[in-house]
Design a protein around this motif. Structure first.
Motif, PDB file in Angstrom:
ATOM      1  N   THR A 195       5.641  17.648 -11.410  1.00 38.44           N
ATOM      2  CA  THR A 195       6.894  17.284 -12.078  1.00 38.44           C
ATOM      3  C   THR A 195       8.080  17.571 -11.171  1.00 38.44           C
ATOM      4  O   THR A 195       8.988  16.748 -11.024  1.00 38.44           O
ATOM      5  N   GLY A 196       8.074  18.750 -10.539  1.00 37.46           N
ATOM      6  CA  GLY A 196       9.168  19.095  -9.638  1.00 37.46           C
ATOM      7  C   GLY A 196       9.216  18.234  -8.394  1.00 37.46           C
ATOM      8  O   GLY A 196      10.303  17.835  -7.941  1.00 37.46           O
ATOM      9  N   LEU A 197       8.062  17.927  -7.825  1.00 36.97           N
ATOM     10  CA  LEU A 197       8.036  17.083  -6.627  1.00 36.97           C
ATOM     11  C   LEU A 197       8.480  15.659  -6.953  1.00 36.97           C
ATOM     12  O   LEU A 197       9.180  15.014  -6.154  1.00 36.97           O
ATOM     13  N   ALA A 198       8.078  15.164  -8.127  1.00 36.18           N
ATOM     14  CA  ALA A 198       8.532  13.839  -8.533  1.00 36.18           C
ATOM     15  C   ALA A 198      10.040  13.833  -8.755  1.00 36.18           C
ATOM     16  O   ALA A 198      10.730  12.860  -8.408  1.00 36.18           O
ATOM     17  N   ALA A 199      10.564  14.928  -9.310  1.00 39.68           N
ATOM     18  CA  ALA A 199      12.018  15.036  -9.483  1.00 39.68           C
ATOM     19  C   ALA A 199      12.717  15.023  -8.128  1.00 39.68           C
ATOM     20  O   ALA A 199      13.726  14.321  -7.948  1.00 39.68           O
ATOM     21  N   ASN A 200      12.202  15.775  -7.179  1.00 37.80           N
ATOM     22  CA  ASN A 200      12.792  15.773  -5.835  1.00 37.80           C
ATOM     23  C   ASN A 200      12.777  14.383  -5.211  1.00 37.80           C
ATOM     24  O   ASN A 200      13.742  13.958  -4.573  1.00 37.80           O
ATOM     25  N   ARG A 201      11.664  13.666  -5.390  1.00 36.94           N
ATOM     26  CA  ARG A 201      11.570  12.302  -4.863  1.00 36.94           C
ATOM     27  C   ARG A 201      12.610  11.397  -5.542  1.00 36.94           C
ATOM     28  O   ARG A 201      13.250  10.565  -4.886  1.00 36.94           O
ATOM     29  N   SER A 202      12.781  11.580  -6.839  1.00 37.84           N
ATOM     30  CA  SER A 202      13.752  10.778  -7.565  1.00 37.84           C
ATOM     31  C   SER A 202      15.181  11.099  -7.131  1.00 37.84           C
ATOM     32  O   SER A 202      16.033  10.207  -7.076  1.00 37.84           O
ATOM     33  N   PHE A 203      15.456  12.382  -6.811  1.00 40.85           N
ATOM     34  CA  PHE A 203      16.765  12.732  -6.260  1.00 40.85           C
ATOM     35  C   PHE A 203      17.062  11.870  -5.033  1.00 40.85           C
ATOM     36  O   PHE A 203      18.182  11.395  -4.840  1.00 40.85           O
ATOM     37  N   GLU A 204      16.037  11.706  -4.190  1.00 42.50           N
ATOM     38  CA  GLU A 204      16.213  11.015  -2.911  1.00 42.50           C
ATOM     39  C   GLU A 204      16.347   9.512  -3.076  1.00 42.50           C
ATOM     40  O   GLU A 204      17.156   8.868  -2.397  1.00 42.50           O
ATOM     41  N   THR A 205      15.553   8.945  -3.981  1.00 36.74           N
ATOM     42  CA  THR A 205      15.493   7.482  -4.090  1.00 36.74           C
ATOM     43  C   THR A 205      16.422   6.909  -5.147  1.00 36.74           C
ATOM     44  O   THR A 205      16.795   5.734  -5.071  1.00 36.74           O
ATOM     45  N   GLY A 206      16.746   7.739  -6.149  1.00 40.09           N
ATOM     46  CA  GLY A 206      17.527   7.230  -7.268  1.00 40.09           C
ATOM     47  C   GLY A 206      16.715   6.414  -8.250  1.00 40.09           C
ATOM     48  O   GLY A 206      17.276   5.780  -9.149  1.00 40.09           O
ATOM     49  N   HIS A 207      15.382   6.446  -8.124  1.00 37.97           N
ATOM     50  CA  HIS A 207      14.512   5.634  -8.979  1.00 37.97           C
ATOM     51  C   HIS A 207      13.504   6.518  -9.719  1.00 37.97           C
ATOM     52  O   HIS A 207      13.195   7.630  -9.273  1.00 37.97           O
ATOM     53  N   PRO A 208      12.960   6.016 -10.840  1.00 39.89           N
ATOM     54  CA  PRO A 208      11.860   6.734 -11.497  1.00 39.89           C
ATOM     55  C   PRO A 208      10.659   6.842 -10.552  1.00 39.89           C
ATOM     56  O   PRO A 208      10.428   5.955  -9.722  1.00 39.89           O
ATOM     57  N   VAL A 209       9.905   7.903 -10.706  1.00 45.46           N
ATOM     58  CA  VAL A 209       8.741   8.144  -9.850  1.00 45.46           C
ATOM     59  C   VAL A 209       7.502   8.273 -10.711  1.00 45.46           C
ATOM     60  O   VAL A 209       7.475   9.077 -11.677  1.00 45.46           O
ATOM     61  N   SER A 210       6.492   7.500 -10.423  1.00 40.44           N
ATOM     62  CA  SER A 210       5.201   7.637 -11.092  1.00 40.44           C
ATOM     63  C   SER A 210       4.464   8.830 -10.478  1.00 40.44           C
ATOM     64  O   SER A 210       4.285   8.888  -9.251  1.00 40.44           O
ATOM     65  N   VAL A 211       4.048   9.750 -11.313  1.00 39.48           N
ATOM     66  CA  VAL A 211       3.352  10.936 -10.811  1.00 39.48           C
ATOM     67  C   VAL A 211       2.059  10.546 -10.105  1.00 39.48           C
ATOM     68  O   VAL A 211       1.683  11.157  -9.095  1.00 39.48           O
ATOM     69  N   ALA A 212       1.386   9.527 -10.577  1.00 39.97           N
ATOM     70  CA  ALA A 212       0.135   9.081  -9.952  1.00 39.97           C
ATOM     71  C   ALA A 212       0.346   8.583  -8.525  1.00 39.97           C
ATOM     72  O   ALA A 212      -0.590   8.570  -7.733  1.00 39.97           O
ATOM     73  N   ASP A 213       1.582   8.172  -8.205  1.00 36.33           N
ATOM     74  CA  ASP A 213       1.859   7.747  -6.824  1.00 36.33           C
ATOM     75  C   ASP A 213       1.915   8.936  -5.872  1.00 36.33           C
ATOM     76  O   ASP A 213       1.821   8.753  -4.661  1.00 36.33           O
ATOM     77  N   LEU A 214       2.105  10.141  -6.441  1.00 33.11           N
ATOM     78  CA  LEU A 214       2.092  11.347  -5.618  1.00 33.11           C
ATOM     79  C   LEU A 214       0.680  11.927  -5.520  1.00 33.11           C
ATOM     80  O   LEU A 214       0.201  12.233  -4.446  1.00 33.11           O
ATOM     81  N   LEU A 215       0.043  12.080  -6.677  1.00 36.36           N
ATOM     82  CA  LEU A 215      -1.292  12.680  -6.724  1.00 36.36           C
ATOM     83  C   LEU A 215      -1.913  12.369  -8.072  1.00 36.36           C
ATOM     84  O   LEU A 215      -1.245  12.480  -9.102  1.00 36.36           O
ATOM     85  N   THR A 216      -3.174  11.987  -8.073  1.00 38.19           N
ATOM     86  CA  THR A 216      -3.881  11.707  -9.314  1.00 38.19           C
ATOM     87  C   THR A 216      -4.749  12.904  -9.697  1.00 38.19           C
ATOM     88  O   THR A 216      -5.557  13.378  -8.893  1.00 38.19           O
ATOM     89  N   LEU A 217      -4.571  13.384 -10.914  1.00 35.09           N
ATOM     90  CA  LEU A 217      -5.369  14.514 -11.421  1.00 35.09           C
ATOM     91  C   LEU A 217      -6.085  14.103 -12.703  1.00 35.09           C
ATOM     92  O   LEU A 217      -5.548  13.355 -13.500  1.00 35.09           O
TER      93      LEU A 217
END
Length: 441
Positions: free
Chosen positions: A419-441
């Protein structure tokens, strides 16, 4: 002290301030199940300080090893479990090495700081069959246990949304900007280092995992540019020996704190680390004001806000359900008193407030068509994270039963981290981030 058969042998790596809670729990609270056998760190002076404090408790010093000797320590000291309390970005090095040496691991949160390191830990767990427990102590807070119990009982029905606000006051919040946490490469930022606690709670409370995160964050209050804009800037790099820091309410004076003086001021010659950096000096790469919108696989959504420069400290979390609403409000300190402004909360004190400050906690159930009622909670205190530290170490070190499944696994650590890493990615891109695009669990 005599050795009790069957005790597990613990080694601790990373002997900063947080280590003391685990050391005291090992030697004072759980000597029948656990034995502290070694310290490892990059800094000999810090390990020596912990051994002096063991002597004050009438315990023998334990062998010390430099971090480069970690693997040989595990073998020589016949270590069963490794406690990892080092800088966040180094967790994976010690976790993976310990697992591959046949040890189990208890690591401070966050489990690590990025996706590749997280994947490395998860692979090592799968390949070795050993266990990783993440020290999410907030799960063990009696208030948070009661929230889970009320939600699981269906008191508010199906959960549609969560609103979660966390406030760090200008004493506690400032401390993340004095030390290594101010560099996102070390800590992952507050979305990872601090908020992973909160994201883990929501995962645990909802029995759900995040699927999409949209976030916005910025450095609004701390740092050099904001310090000048708001009129708080002072011309010094670190507080020790700086006349400009003498009356700065944001300055930490290490010489006034015996424990911190021993761990940091007297250890600087070895690694050059300054624990008392100016929170308004250049070099801050983390955010201090962050907003998150998350969606979970249960269908529920969460709005979350973390503020690191508030006048009071505490949090509010509200659950909206198909049969009502549950509200938790905790005031850990209602203001920062002038005499406490230069003191510490968090890394060194962990929840102990100055007597002049007031606190409170209230859990309220609001069913449809009924009067709201306060839910009684037994065992909550204003020390040790609401009593959570002692309850957590009783499970992780003392072998106590855990019917609520509070002990967080490596998978739990990864879900909170994502959740935190996706938030950081969204800070950078300005877009929603799919968690599965980072890591699938």
């Amino acid at each position: 002290m005599s050795v009790t058969p069957g005790r597990q042998r613990f080694a601790l790596v990373g002997t900063g301030a947080r280590a003391e809670m685990f050391v005291r729990a090992l030697v004072l609270d759980h000597p029948n199940t656990a034995e502290l056998v070694a310290f490892a760190d990059v800094n000999q002076a810090r390990m020596d300080a912990h051994n002096r404090w063991l002597a004050e408790l009438d315990f023998e010093p334990v062998p010390t090893y430099l971090a480069s000797e970690f693997a040989s320590m595990l073998e020589k000291e016949r270590v069963d479990v490794v406690l990892v309390t080092s800088v966040d970005a180094t967790h994976d090095e010690y976790v993976v090495a310990a697992l591959r040496a046949g040890c189990d691991v208890i690591t401070e949160k966050p489990m690590t700081t990025d996706v590749p390191k997280c994947e490395r830990i998860l692979r090592a767990v799968a390949e070795t069959g050993r266990n990783v427990s993440v020290a999410f102590n907030y799960r063990y807070n009696p208030l948070h246990e009661k929230v889970r119990e009320v939600l699981a009982e269906g008191a508010i029905g199906e959960i549609g949304s969560v609103h979660f606000e966390w406030l760090l006051d200008v004493r506690h919040g400032a401390d993340y900007f004095r030390r290594w946490h101010r560099d996102k490469a070390n800590s992952g930022g507050l979305m990872v280092h601090k908020a992973s606690h909160h994201f883990d709670l929501v995962n645990w409370w909802l029995a759900a995992k995040p699927v999409q995160v949209y976030a916005a964050g910025r450095l609004f209050f701390y740092g050099d540019e904001a310090g000048r804009r708001h009129g708080y800037a002072r011309p010094y790099d670190r507080a020790h020996g700086a006349p400009a820091a003498a009356d700065d309410p944001f300055a930490l004076h290490l010489a006034d704190h015996p424990r911190l003086r021993a761990l940091y001021l007297e250890a600087e010659a070895e690694d050059g680390y300054h624990r008392d950096q100016n929170v308004f000096a250049p070099g801050v790469t983390i955010e201090d004001d962050m907003a998150v919108l998350a969606r979970y696989d249960s269908g529920a959504t969460m709005t979350y806000h973390l503020t690191a420069y508030a006048p009071w400290e505490g949090y509010r979390v509200m659950f909206n359900g198909s049969r009502g609403r549950l509200e938790l409000e905790v005031v850990e300190s209602d203001f920062v008193s002038p005499q406490a402004a230069g003191e510490l909360k968090g890394a060194a004190l962990h929840g102990v407030q100055a007597a002049v400050e007031e606190g409170s906690a209230r859990l309220t159930l609001r069913p449809f068509w009924e009067q709201p009622r306060e839910v009684p909670v037994a065992g909550y205190t204003r020390t040790g994270h609401g009593g959570a530290d002692a309850r957590m170490t009783a499970v992780l070190l003392g072998g106590h039963s855990d019917p609520m499944n509070r002990a967080a696994t490596a998978r739990d650590g990864a879900l909170a981290l994502l959740t935190g890493l996706a938030a950081n990615r969204s800070f950078e891109t300005g877009h929603p981030v799919s968690v599965a695009d980072l890591l699938t669990l």
